[in-house]
Scaffold this motif. Structure first.
Motif: not given
Length: 130
Positions: A10-33
């Motif tokens: 549970x605590x391990x699998x939540x890490x990549x989920x959080x990472x993916x969700x945060x990256x897509x919704x906040x980080x510069x690499x996905x700014x244009x989309x």
């Protein structure tokens, strides 16, 4: 699977989920989309269109979809070995992933504050030296 092992998952699998969700919704690499999705969620003609594009701008909403994908990939179940295990694990993973994202946001805010304070102190020192 033993309960202890399930909790580690549970605590391990939540890490990549959080990472993916945060990256897509906040980080510069996905700014244009993301900007495109923001535009479509505000100016979409139908409610379905607006809601569809909104999910790419909200880390909480997007984490549900990432979690569903991770459950398909891993087959992780919590407490029960049938469909109830998927249901419980899905909501538990979203919950833990969003705790991780909230902590990450707080850390980033604190680091940004420290950086700004250091820049101000440096500017003050430079003015005194002149």
């Amino acid at each position: 699977m033993q309960l202890g092992t399930q909790l580690i998952w549970l605590f391990t699998l939540a890490l990549p989920i959080a990472c993916i969700a945060w990256t897509v919704t906040h980080e510069e690499v996905f700014r244009e989309p993301r900007e495109y999705c923001i535009n479509r969620c505000h100016k979409g003609k139908t409610i379905a269109e607006r809601k569809f594009f909104y999910l790419f701008t909200c880390e909480y909403c997007f984490s549900h979809y990432v979690t569903a994908l991770m459950l398909i990939i891993t087959g992780y179940k919590l407490l029960f070995d049938d469909w109830r295990g998927y249901l419980i694990s899905g909501f538990a993973l979203v919950f833990i992933a969003n705790i991780y994202m909230s902590l990450f946001a707080l850390i980033r805010i604190d680091l940004k504050k420290i950086r700004i304070e250091a820049d101000i102190e440096e500017a003050v020192k430079e003015r005194k030296e002149k």
